[in-house]
Motif scaffolding. Sequence first.
Motif, PDB file in Angstrom:
ATOM      1  N   GLN A  63     -49.612  -5.924   8.340  1.00 14.47           N
ATOM      2  CA  GLN A  63     -49.303  -4.740   7.566  1.00 14.47           C
ATOM      3  C   GLN A  63     -49.572  -3.861   9.142  1.00 14.47           C
ATOM      4  O   GLN A  63     -49.035  -2.584   8.864  1.00 14.47           O
ATOM      5  CB  GLN A  63     -49.947  -4.954   6.637  1.00 14.47           C
ATOM      6  N   ALA A  64     -50.861  -3.397   9.550  1.00 10.28           N
ATOM      7  CA  ALA A  64     -51.736  -2.518  10.072  1.00 10.28           C
ATOM      8  C   ALA A  64     -50.950  -2.350  10.966  1.00 10.28           C
ATOM      9  O   ALA A  64     -50.769  -0.783  11.172  1.00 10.28           O
ATOM     10  CB  ALA A  64     -52.423  -2.207   9.959  1.00 10.28           C
ATOM     11  N   LEU A  65     -50.378  -3.072  12.320  1.00 10.28           N
ATOM     12  CA  LEU A  65     -49.501  -2.989  13.298  1.00 10.28           C
ATOM     13  C   LEU A  65     -48.629  -2.009  13.069  1.00 10.28           C
ATOM     14  O   LEU A  65     -47.420  -1.473  13.161  1.00 10.28           O
ATOM     15  CB  LEU A  65     -49.848  -3.959  14.250  1.00 10.28           C
ATOM     16  N   TRP A  66     -47.776  -3.131  11.679  1.00 13.82           N
ATOM     17  CA  TRP A  66     -46.395  -2.322  11.719  1.00 13.82           C
ATOM     18  C   TRP A  66     -46.134  -1.115  10.891  1.00 13.82           C
ATOM     19  O   TRP A  66     -45.977  -0.047  11.598  1.00 13.82           O
ATOM     20  CB  TRP A  66     -46.224  -3.710  10.184  1.00 13.82           C
ATOM     21  N   ASP A  67     -47.240  -0.527  10.242  1.00  9.34           N
ATOM     22  CA  ASP A  67     -47.015   0.754   9.689  1.00  9.34           C
ATOM     23  C   ASP A  67     -47.416   1.276  10.994  1.00  9.34           C
ATOM     24  O   ASP A  67     -46.735   2.721  11.237  1.00  9.34           O
ATOM     25  CB  ASP A  67     -48.378   0.299   8.799  1.00  9.34           C
ATOM     26  N   MET A  68     -48.614   1.282  11.625  1.00  9.99           N
ATOM     27  CA  MET A  68     -48.782   1.905  13.250  1.00  9.99           C
ATOM     28  C   MET A  68     -47.500   1.590  14.140  1.00  9.99           C
ATOM     29  O   MET A  68     -47.440   3.421  14.669  1.00  9.99           O
ATOM     30  CB  MET A  68     -50.004   0.851  13.996  1.00  9.99           C
ATOM     31  N   MET A  69     -46.893   1.152  14.340  1.00 10.48           N
ATOM     32  CA  MET A  69     -45.447   0.919  15.579  1.00 10.48           C
ATOM     33  C   MET A  69     -44.536   1.885  14.582  1.00 10.48           C
ATOM     34  O   MET A  69     -43.880   2.993  15.142  1.00 10.48           O
ATOM     35  CB  MET A  69     -45.550  -0.359  15.145  1.00 10.48           C
ATOM     36  N   LEU A  70     -44.311   1.596  13.430  1.00 12.49           N
ATOM     37  CA  LEU A  70     -43.437   2.525  12.238  1.00 12.49           C
ATOM     38  C   LEU A  70     -43.648   3.788  13.087  1.00 12.49           C
ATOM     39  O   LEU A  70     -42.567   4.682  12.970  1.00 12.49           O
ATOM     40  CB  LEU A  70     -42.956   1.791  11.326  1.00 12.49           C
ATOM     41  N   ASP A  71     -44.526   3.893  12.185  1.00  9.70           N
ATOM     42  CA  ASP A  71     -45.186   5.331  12.858  1.00  9.70           C
ATOM     43  C   ASP A  71     -44.915   6.234  14.284  1.00  9.70           C
ATOM     44  O   ASP A  71     -44.101   7.499  13.851  1.00  9.70           O
ATOM     45  CB  ASP A  71     -46.330   5.632  11.664  1.00  9.70           C
ATOM     46  N   GLN A  72     -45.743   5.186  15.156  1.00  8.14           N
ATOM     47  CA  GLN A  72     -44.661   5.794  16.181  1.00  8.14           C
ATOM     48  C   GLN A  72     -43.490   6.289  16.753  1.00  8.14           C
ATOM     49  O   GLN A  72     -42.715   6.771  16.697  1.00  8.14           O
ATOM     50  CB  GLN A  72     -45.968   4.336  17.203  1.00  8.14           C
TER      51      GLN A  72
END
Length: 280
Positions: A63-72
């Motif tokens: 979830q943390a990686l998903w949120d970070m990558m989607l934001d980028q």
Amino acid sequence: MTRPFLLAAALIAAPVLATPVLAQDGGADQVVATVNGQDITLGQMIVMKQSIQDPAMANLPDQALWDMMLDQLIRQAAVADAAQQDAGVRAQLELQRRNTLASATVSQIAETEPAEAELQTAYDRLFAEAGNVTEYNAAHILVETEEEAAEIKAQLDDGADFGELAETASTGPSGPNRGDLGWFAADQMVPPFAEAVAAMQPGTISDPVQTEFGWHVIQLNETRLREAPALAEVRDQISQMVLREKVEAEIQRLVDEAEIDKTEGLDPARLNATDLLGAE
């Protein structure tokens, strides 16, 4: 892979609000967000994750990686949408597109492992003549002049030890090793040396032989026929060779079948006209 998708945090600092969209299972083409009409897909997220080289980042919870990558990706899309697509940008995008597609095609061609019959055929082609190649085990004494070589030959004929003379008289790098050259094939030596060795019998010493390096007195110790390695020993190398040949053949087939029209008469010096890349 490189990390072309991750933007520096300092590039865009403003938060971005995305409108939630009801998820539907669309495979790699599943849209996870849109920015000014641009789709960000699950496939793009997966490829982005594959490009991450920082272990700490790669090991984040999903979830943390998903949120970070989607934001980028959202930030990237917003910035990309504002780009001025001049001739240089368009050319770079097209080169990247073609390179990605060509690489994918090559990877697909190389996916299939060679059949056993293909490996055997390639092996036979490479090593069919191996048993017909003579290898020589010899030593030599190298000096600068014919007179020196003749004097060394005379000493050897009188019973002098070849190895001792090589250690004291030879100017070649093999001298400290008693002149030993180990095993070699004729094509590994310069022609006059190879021709002299091929005409000798094991246990004999040659008359002086001139090459570009100086004058040699050669002692032939043994000869043997080169043995081909077993297929099992070279299987990996043969497999890579067969795959490479298949890829090259398929590339050539595609090029031969392509409809190609070259524009004639262009001045090659225009390669230096970098000012054209800013033109609209």
